[in-house]
Design an enzyme around this catalytic site. Structure first.
Site, mmCIF file in Angstrom:
data_model
loop_
_atom_site.group_PDB
_atom_site.id
_atom_site.type_symbol
_atom_site.label_atom_id
_atom_site.label_comp_id
_atom_site.label_asym_id
_atom_site.label_seq_id
_atom_site.Cartn_x
_atom_site.Cartn_y
_atom_site.Cartn_z
ATOM 1 N N ASN A 85 0.884 -1.159 0.000
ATOM 2 C CA ASN A 85 0.000 0.000 0.000
ATOM 3 C C ASN A 85 0.927 1.215 0.000
ATOM 4 O OD1 ASN A 85 -1.781 2.045 0.451
ATOM 5 N ND2 ASN A 85 -2.778 1.091 2.227
ATOM 6 N N ARG A 113 -2.482 -1.935 -3.691
ATOM 7 C CA ARG A 113 -3.681 -1.137 -3.520
ATOM 8 C C ARG A 113 -3.599 0.048 -4.470
ATOM 9 N NH1 ARG A 113 -5.082 3.386 0.750
ATOM 10 N NH2 ARG A 113 -7.285 3.609 0.243
ATOM 11 N N HIS A 161 -13.232 2.707 -0.622
ATOM 12 C CA HIS A 161 -13.258 1.681 0.439
ATOM 13 C C HIS A 161 -13.833 0.365 -0.070
ATOM 14 C CE1 HIS A 161 -13.607 4.990 3.768
ATOM 15 N NE2 HIS A 161 -12.345 4.634 3.598
ATOM 16 N N ARG A 212 -12.991 15.531 7.026
ATOM 17 C CA ARG A 212 -13.755 15.846 5.798
ATOM 18 C C ARG A 212 -15.213 16.063 6.151
ATOM 19 N NH1 ARG A 212 -12.062 10.593 2.823
ATOM 20 N NH2 ARG A 212 -9.874 10.690 3.390
ATOM 21 N N GLU A 264 -8.101 -5.007 4.893
ATOM 22 C CA GLU A 264 -7.966 -4.704 3.470
ATOM 23 C C GLU A 264 -6.764 -5.403 2.849
ATOM 24 O OE1 GLU A 264 -8.796 -0.631 4.832
ATOM 25 O OE2 GLU A 264 -9.516 -0.278 2.805
#
Ligand code: ADP
Length: 419
Positions: A7, A109, A198, A259, A402
């Site tokens: 990643n 990823r 996601h 956010r 993940e």
């Protein structure tokens, strides 16, 4: 068989080295959705602060007897290439990886796959060009992800590289869900639409929920809530994404650490006209200064709770806004799906925060959602069912993974290629 998962971010590379199960153990072979069964982590770690004077390399590894060792080095790491070389050297020195021939794949990823990618994809020059093409949609993430791919290809030219996209799982969204109600040429010529993110996590927890429900994922209707620093909800019909709360970028939808999530776009015009904001200021405001941070001054949910407990009104409001928005999405997705088998919480907050789960689900009894208070508080850090007995909708907590999902998808992509 070993699979390395990378990643690669703008200043870091996180990695995990997996030992894949023997083929007869895998879900792919059984024709079922594979579980975590049989996968073992041989090593994991990260290179951080790439490009700074004092970078850091962390590595932990497990020997044949299951004992875990760790080490940490500080060093200037000038580039992703240098970072990857450190990782490979570390894996070799510790015996976690003998040589390139032990690696059956490297899984990467990749944040944005645009409309080009709806499944894990074996990397070749065309795939690299296609990832580059969608980079304007994810200018911060895709270049870093690509760096990782390019360096890994250089260091391991013989090893298949598989790109796994955050957007891929949501490519099943119908046009009615992914189109914005703006002039069509903006979609056709400029790719402005909702993509969702996601996806790897939503897919992973959806498969786990299907196993808990005891039926194939393709027969499950689910609402999955990934609540971490970034947060998104997904409505999953017959195992496929029908809608999700993030849009063209990860800014849309739920309230997040920094956010804002959903906001009237006219707020932007107002801020530009009346406060003289420009694009950069707006970007910083909505992506980095808003959400929990904007509402109460801290972006870590644990800190928000301690502030609220000490009586801080802004922190109490922040918790209220988070839960209000969550509840709104749960209700909206129940309406879209009609029948919901399970609601699934995951991500740092979804997995650990009983209060947020309870607040988001409160008052939803008439929709078939009712938590068991004891299970909700007792489930910490593990897979569990937290709904009361005999409710219409089961509620699960599933810790996401993940990296494992990327490894599994890379493995299955190779199997699909007959490798
Ligand atoms: P990321 O999106 O960066 O992967 P995580 O999924 O790790 O983030 O989630 C980070 C969030 O989870 C932070 O807001 C953190 O405060 C929150 N979190 C972690 N543990 C707990 C806990 N025990 N209770 C409440 N929130 C928690």
């Amino acid at each position: 068989m070993k699979i390395l998962v990378l990643n690669s971010g703008s200043s870091s590379i996180k990695f995990r080295l997996f030992l894949a199960p023997a083929r007869t153990e895998t879900g792919a072979e059984r024709g079922a959705e594979s579980g975590a069964h049989g996968w073992r982590v041989a090593a994991r770690g990260a290179v951080t602060r790439i490009g700074e004077a004092s970078g850091q390399v962390k590595l932990s590894w497990t020997d044949g007897a299951g004992r875990v060792y760790g080490r940490e080095d500080a060093a200037g790491i000038g580039s992703h290439h240098a970072g990857m070389e450190r990782i490979v050297a570390g894996l070799r020195e510790t015996g976690a990886l003998g040589g390139a021939e032990e690696l059956s794949a490297i899984g990467h990823r990749v944040v944005h796959g645009g409309e080009a990618f709806h499944a894990p994809t074996l990397v070749d020059d065309d795939v690299i060009a296609a990832i580059r093409q969608v980079t304007p949609l994810a200018p911060l993430h895709n270049p870093a992800n690509l760096d990782g791919i390019l360096v890994a290809r250089k260091l391991f030219p013989e090893v298949p590289q598989v790109a796994v996209f955050d957007t891929a799982f949501h490519q099943t969204m119908p046009r009615t869900a992914y189109r914005y109600a703006i002039p069509g040429y903006l979609y056709r010529e400029h790719r402005v639409r909702r993509y969702g993110f996601h996806g790897t996590s939503h897919h992973y927890v959806a498969k786990a929920a299907a196993r808990m429900l005891g039926k194939p994922l393709s027969q499950c209707n689910l609402i999955t809530l990934h609540l971490g620093n970034g947060a998104s909800a997904a409505a999953i019909r017959d195992g496929a994404s029908l809608d999700t709360s993030m849009g063209m970028t990860p800014l849309e939808g739920l309230v997040m650490g920094s956010r804002c999530g959903d906001i009237d776009p006219a707020v932007h015009f107002y801020l530009c006209r009346h406060l003289g904001f420009d694009n950069e200021t707006l970007d910083d405001l909505l992506n980095r200064q808003s959400g929990l941070l904007g509402l109460c001054g801290v972006n870590d949910m644990r800190e928000v709770h301690s502030l609220a407990e000490s009586g801080d009104e802004d922190a109490k409001l922040a918790l209220g806004v988070v839960c209000h928005r969550l509840k709104k999405y749960i209700g909206a997705y129940m309406a879209l799906l009609g029948r919901v088998d399970a609601l699934v919480f995951t991500g740092g907050i979804g997995e650990n925060d009983a209060e947020i789960r309870s607040c988001a689900c409160s008052g939803l009894e008439s929709l078939g959602i009712l938590l068991d208070a004891e299970e909700n508080h007792g489930v910490l850090g593990r897979v569990g069912r937290i709904s009361a007995q005999d409710t219409l909708v089961q509620v699960f907590v599933v810790p996401t993974d993940e990296e494992l999902e990327i490894a599994r998808q890379a493995f299955e992509a190779l199997a699909g290629e007959g490798a």
